[in-house]
Design a protein around this motif. Structure first.
Motif, PDB file in Angstrom:
ATOM      1  N   VAL A   1     -42.629   0.434  -0.273  1.00  0.00           N
ATOM      2  CA  VAL A   1     -41.434   1.071  -0.095  1.00  0.00           C
ATOM      3  C   VAL A   1     -42.569   2.292   0.515  1.00  0.00           C
ATOM      4  O   VAL A   1     -42.940   2.805   0.376  1.00  0.00           O
ATOM      5  CB  VAL A   1     -41.251   1.668  -1.742  1.00  0.00           C
ATOM      6  CG1 VAL A   1     -40.097   2.687  -1.701  1.00  0.00           C
ATOM      7  CG2 VAL A   1     -40.340   0.434  -2.772  1.00  0.00           C
ATOM      8  N   GLU A   2     -41.679   3.189   1.844  1.00  0.00           N
ATOM      9  CA  GLU A   2     -41.989   4.279   2.832  1.00  0.00           C
ATOM     10  C   GLU A   2     -41.834   5.323   1.174  1.00  0.00           C
ATOM     11  O   GLU A   2     -40.745   6.379   1.165  1.00  0.00           O
ATOM     12  CB  GLU A   2     -41.461   4.101   3.719  1.00  0.00           C
ATOM     13  CG  GLU A   2     -41.935   5.624   4.622  1.00  0.00           C
ATOM     14  CD  GLU A   2     -41.407   5.030   6.133  1.00  0.00           C
ATOM     15  OE1 GLU A   2     -40.700   6.440   5.791  1.00  0.00           O
ATOM     16  OE2 GLU A   2     -41.431   4.200   6.539  1.00  0.00           O
ATOM     17  N   GLY A   3     -43.004   6.134   1.845  1.00  0.00           N
ATOM     18  CA  GLY A   3     -42.792   7.563   0.678  1.00  0.00           C
ATOM     19  C   GLY A   3     -43.184   8.817   1.998  1.00  0.00           C
ATOM     20  O   GLY A   3     -43.458   8.282   2.746  1.00  0.00           O
ATOM     21  N   ASP A   4     -43.308   9.292   1.902  1.00  0.00           N
ATOM     22  CA  ASP A   4     -43.993  11.145   2.493  1.00  0.00           C
ATOM     23  C   ASP A   4     -45.648  11.655   2.016  1.00  0.00           C
ATOM     24  O   ASP A   4     -45.240  12.921   2.614  1.00  0.00           O
ATOM     25  CB  ASP A   4     -43.034  11.696   2.908  1.00  0.00           C
ATOM     26  CG  ASP A   4     -42.758  12.222   1.450  1.00  0.00           C
ATOM     27  OD1 ASP A   4     -43.019  12.517  -0.044  1.00  0.00           O
ATOM     28  OD2 ASP A   4     -40.884  12.644   1.678  1.00  0.00           O
ATOM     29  N   PHE A   5     -45.758  11.327   1.029  1.00  0.00           N
ATOM     30  CA  PHE A   5     -46.650  12.026   0.170  1.00  0.00           C
ATOM     31  C   PHE A   5     -46.434  12.794  -1.096  1.00  0.00           C
ATOM     32  O   PHE A   5     -47.757  14.050  -1.358  1.00  0.00           O
ATOM     33  CB  PHE A   5     -48.037  13.072   0.777  1.00  0.00           C
ATOM     34  CG  PHE A   5     -48.950  11.342   1.986  1.00  0.00           C
ATOM     35  CD1 PHE A   5     -48.753  10.666   1.727  1.00  0.00           C
ATOM     36  CD2 PHE A   5     -48.890  11.996   3.236  1.00  0.00           C
ATOM     37  CE1 PHE A   5     -50.631  10.315   1.963  1.00  0.00           C
ATOM     38  CE2 PHE A   5     -49.458  10.395   3.937  1.00  0.00           C
ATOM     39  CZ  PHE A   5     -50.569  10.090   3.242  1.00  0.00           C
TER      40      PHE A   5
ATOM     41  N   ARG B   1     -47.838  -9.047  -9.256  1.00  0.00           N
ATOM     42  CA  ARG B   1     -46.655  -8.791  -8.433  1.00  0.00           C
ATOM     43  C   ARG B   1     -47.501  -6.824  -8.382  1.00  0.00           C
ATOM     44  O   ARG B   1     -46.645  -6.282  -9.370  1.00  0.00           O
ATOM     45  CB  ARG B   1     -46.074  -8.798  -9.078  1.00  0.00           C
ATOM     46  CG  ARG B   1     -45.395 -10.414  -9.302  1.00  0.00           C
ATOM     47  CD  ARG B   1     -43.524 -10.662  -9.945  1.00  0.00           C
ATOM     48  NE  ARG B   1     -43.057  -9.648 -10.723  1.00  0.00           N
ATOM     49  CZ  ARG B   1     -43.234  -9.859 -12.148  1.00  0.00           C
ATOM     50  NH1 ARG B   1     -43.350 -10.949 -12.648  1.00  0.00           N
ATOM     51  NH2 ARG B   1     -42.424  -8.836 -13.080  1.00  0.00           N
ATOM     52  N   ILE B   2     -47.501  -6.632  -7.360  1.00  0.00           N
ATOM     53  CA  ILE B   2     -48.276  -5.319  -6.958  1.00  0.00           C
ATOM     54  C   ILE B   2     -47.760  -4.970  -5.547  1.00  0.00           C
ATOM     55  O   ILE B   2     -47.387  -5.443  -4.939  1.00  0.00           O
ATOM     56  CB  ILE B   2     -49.745  -5.179  -6.368  1.00  0.00           C
ATOM     57  CG1 ILE B   2     -50.311  -5.879  -7.971  1.00  0.00           C
ATOM     58  CG2 ILE B   2     -50.339  -3.865  -6.462  1.00  0.00           C
ATOM     59  CD1 ILE B   2     -51.837  -6.117  -7.186  1.00  0.00           C
ATOM     60  N   GLY B   3     -46.750  -4.086  -5.611  1.00  0.00           N
ATOM     61  CA  GLY B   3     -46.278  -2.672  -5.567  1.00  0.00           C
ATOM     62  C   GLY B   3     -47.118  -1.635  -4.723  1.00  0.00           C
ATOM     63  O   GLY B   3     -48.016  -1.371  -5.555  1.00  0.00           O
ATOM     64  N   ILE B   4     -46.228  -1.145  -3.266  1.00  0.00           N
ATOM     65  CA  ILE B   4     -47.063   0.335  -2.592  1.00  0.00           C
ATOM     66  C   ILE B   4     -46.324   1.017  -2.207  1.00  0.00           C
ATOM     67  O   ILE B   4     -44.961   0.392  -1.961  1.00  0.00           O
ATOM     68  CB  ILE B   4     -48.364  -0.262  -1.796  1.00  0.00           C
ATOM     69  CG1 ILE B   4     -48.866   0.820  -0.421  1.00  0.00           C
ATOM     70  CG2 ILE B   4     -47.398  -0.663  -1.160  1.00  0.00           C
ATOM     71  CD1 ILE B   4     -49.537   0.701  -0.241  1.00  0.00           C
ATOM     72  N   ILE B   5     -46.722   2.322  -2.622  1.00  0.00           N
ATOM     73  CA  ILE B   5     -45.577   3.342  -2.088  1.00  0.00           C
ATOM     74  C   ILE B   5     -46.824   4.354  -0.966  1.00  0.00           C
ATOM     75  O   ILE B   5     -47.164   4.690  -1.241  1.00  0.00           O
ATOM     76  CB  ILE B   5     -45.400   4.427  -3.198  1.00  0.00           C
ATOM     77  CG1 ILE B   5     -44.088   4.023  -4.492  1.00  0.00           C
ATOM     78  CG2 ILE B   5     -44.810   6.083  -1.671  1.00  0.00           C
ATOM     79  CD1 ILE B   5     -43.809   4.171  -5.543  1.00  0.00           C
ATOM     80  N   THR B   6     -45.866   3.755   0.482  1.00  0.00           N
ATOM     81  CA  THR B   6     -46.950   3.943   1.541  1.00  0.00           C
ATOM     82  C   THR B   6     -46.226   6.173   1.535  1.00  0.00           C
ATOM     83  O   THR B   6     -45.599   6.488   0.815  1.00  0.00           O
ATOM     84  CB  THR B   6     -46.146   3.774   2.309  1.00  0.00           C
ATOM     85  OG1 THR B   6     -45.149   3.641   2.944  1.00  0.00           O
ATOM     86  CG2 THR B   6     -46.386   2.079   2.377  1.00  0.00           C
ATOM     87  N   GLY B   7     -47.085   6.702   2.569  1.00  0.00           N
ATOM     88  CA  GLY B   7     -47.723   7.683   2.398  1.00  0.00           C
ATOM     89  C   GLY B   7     -46.815   8.114   3.994  1.00  0.00           C
ATOM     90  O   GLY B   7     -45.699   7.560   4.290  1.00  0.00           O
ATOM     91  N   ASP B   8     -47.133   9.316   4.647  1.00  0.00           N
ATOM     92  CA  ASP B   8     -46.029   9.977   5.873  1.00  0.00           C
ATOM     93  C   ASP B   8     -46.429   8.929   7.125  1.00  0.00           C
ATOM     94  O   ASP B   8     -47.105   8.669   7.128  1.00  0.00           O
ATOM     95  CB  ASP B   8     -46.872  11.295   6.561  1.00  0.00           C
ATOM     96  CG  ASP B   8     -45.915  11.574   7.360  1.00  0.00           C
ATOM     97  OD1 ASP B   8     -44.916  10.888   8.250  1.00  0.00           O
ATOM     98  OD2 ASP B   8     -45.397  12.925   7.572  1.00  0.00           O
ATOM     99  N   PRO B   9     -45.868   7.890   6.985  1.00  0.00           N
ATOM    100  CA  PRO B   9     -45.719   7.136   8.513  1.00  0.00           C
ATOM    101  C   PRO B   9     -45.948   7.714   9.783  1.00  0.00           C
ATOM    102  O   PRO B   9     -46.736   6.820  10.699  1.00  0.00           O
ATOM    103  CB  PRO B   9     -44.207   6.195   8.652  1.00  0.00           C
ATOM    104  CG  PRO B   9     -43.222   7.097   8.461  1.00  0.00           C
ATOM    105  CD  PRO B   9     -43.962   7.967   7.031  1.00  0.00           C
ATOM    106  N   ALA B  10     -45.973   9.058   9.789  1.00  0.00           N
ATOM    107  CA  ALA B  10     -46.337   9.709  11.042  1.00  0.00           C
ATOM    108  C   ALA B  10     -48.329   9.743  10.702  1.00  0.00           C
ATOM    109  O   ALA B  10     -49.065  10.114  12.243  1.00  0.00           O
ATOM    110  CB  ALA B  10     -46.138  10.621  11.126  1.00  0.00           C
TER     111      ALA B  10
END
Length: 336
Positions: A215-219, A178-187
């Motif tokens: 989950v969306e992040g922004d760096f 069960r591995i999650g991810i916090i992504t960076g700026d979608p732009a």
């Protein structure tokens, strides 16, 4: 097909910049290497472009560098690579920041016009097709960590897809399912590439790609903290997470610890970039080395090759990332 500096360089097994130094006499070259280059040029029938040579000798010996920001830990590392390599070739850098705005970009480009021989740009949140027409004419340009689609500019980047895959595969090899991810700026292009690498690793391992674990992040660090809290509320929560940069990974670790979760015992964490502070964090951060200094070094090298060989062919090159194992992932042998 015409013979270019690059053709001679391949024949003599040297860089185009070295060939240029021989014909323009702009810097010393080892006599043996010089002779090998001249022999290769003679065999191929290479004739130096007099116009390009004249322009080269009339150069400003300055490269423009335009980055989103000049602060933090990431950008100074890129600048270090740029500066070290530029000084090796007796070049100066003219630095500016766009602050992620088109207005800042145009103002910086206007101030550099006529004062630089080449340009390095890292503008991940701006579409290259929107500013390509504003670049100084007859000045070679290299984009860093940008999309290679929809424009004719040369691009140098880290292989973000492979980095995301490496980070996720490592967590899988540590026993996590069960591995999650916090992504960076979608732009930014790198955000989507790292997310695609994460999904590719899960797919290869036959593991679920639960959207609740994306989950969306922004760096920035606060988005890492918020992302970790969101992942803890998932049903079930992941036992490991990949944060798309080190700042978010550090924020995630602090949020996990504040919630009473031990890292890596309860939740393993992997970041991306390998900032200088990563190894001094507690626990020391397992991360993907984004080759920041190398990115700067290779950008100047590529820029000099483009300057020496004004052919219309652009270059698209990627640097291989590397996994750096420390304590935050719980792998055996990683320092705490």
């Amino acid at each position: 097909m015409s013979v270019t500096i690059r053709t001679v360089a391949e024949e003599a097994d040297v860089s185009p910049a070295t060939v240029s130094r021989v014909f323009n006499d702009t810097a010393p070259v080892d006599p043996t290497t010089r002779e090998r280059i001249l022999e290769a040029a003679d065999r191929l029938g290479y004739v130096p472009n007099a116009t390009a040579r004249s322009l080269s000798l009339d150069a400003t010996h300055t490269f423009g560098v335009l980055l989103p920001f000049l602060t933090g830990e990431y950008f100074p590392e890129v600048i270090r690579g740029l500066d070290q390599t530029a000084r090796t070739h007796d070049r100066l850098l003219m630095l500016s920041s766009s602050h992620h705005s088109s207005e800042g970009l145009c103002r910086a480009l206007s101030s550099m016009n006529g004062r630089i021989d080449g340009l390095v740009l890292m503008l991940p949140q701006l579409d290259p097709s929107a500013y390509e027409k504003h670049l100084p004419e007859d000045v070679p340009a290299v984009l860093l960590n940008s999309s290679s689609e929809g424009h004719d500019l040369s691009v140098l980047s880290i292989d973000n897809h492979e980095g995301g895959r490496l980070a996720t595969r490592h967590l899988i090899e540590c026993g996590h399912e069960r591995i999650g991810i916090i992504t960076g700026d979608p732009a930014t292009q790198e955000t989507h590439e790292r997310l695609a690498g994460y999904r590719a690793a899960l797919r290869t391992a036959g593991l679920p790609a639960c959207e609740e674990w994306v989950v969306e992040g922004d760096f920035h660090r606060p988005s890492g903290e918020a992302g970790a809290r969101t992942l803890l509320d998932a049903t079930p929560p992941p036992t490991a997470l990949f944060a798309s940069n080190d700042y978010m990974a550090m924020g995630a670790i602090r949020a996990l610890q504040a919630d009473g979760q031990a890292v890596p015992e309860d939740v393993a964490v992997v970041g991306f970039d390998d900032l200088p502070c990563a190894e001094h964090f507690s626990p020391a951060l397992t991360t993907i080395d984004a080759r920041m200094v190398d990115l700067g070094t290779e950008a100047i090298t590529l820029l000099m090759e483009l300057e020496d060989d004004p052919s219309p062919d652009r270059r698209v090159e990627r640097l291989d990332p590397a996994l750096v194992v420390r304590g935050s992932c719980g792998a055996a042998g990683g320092p705490s």
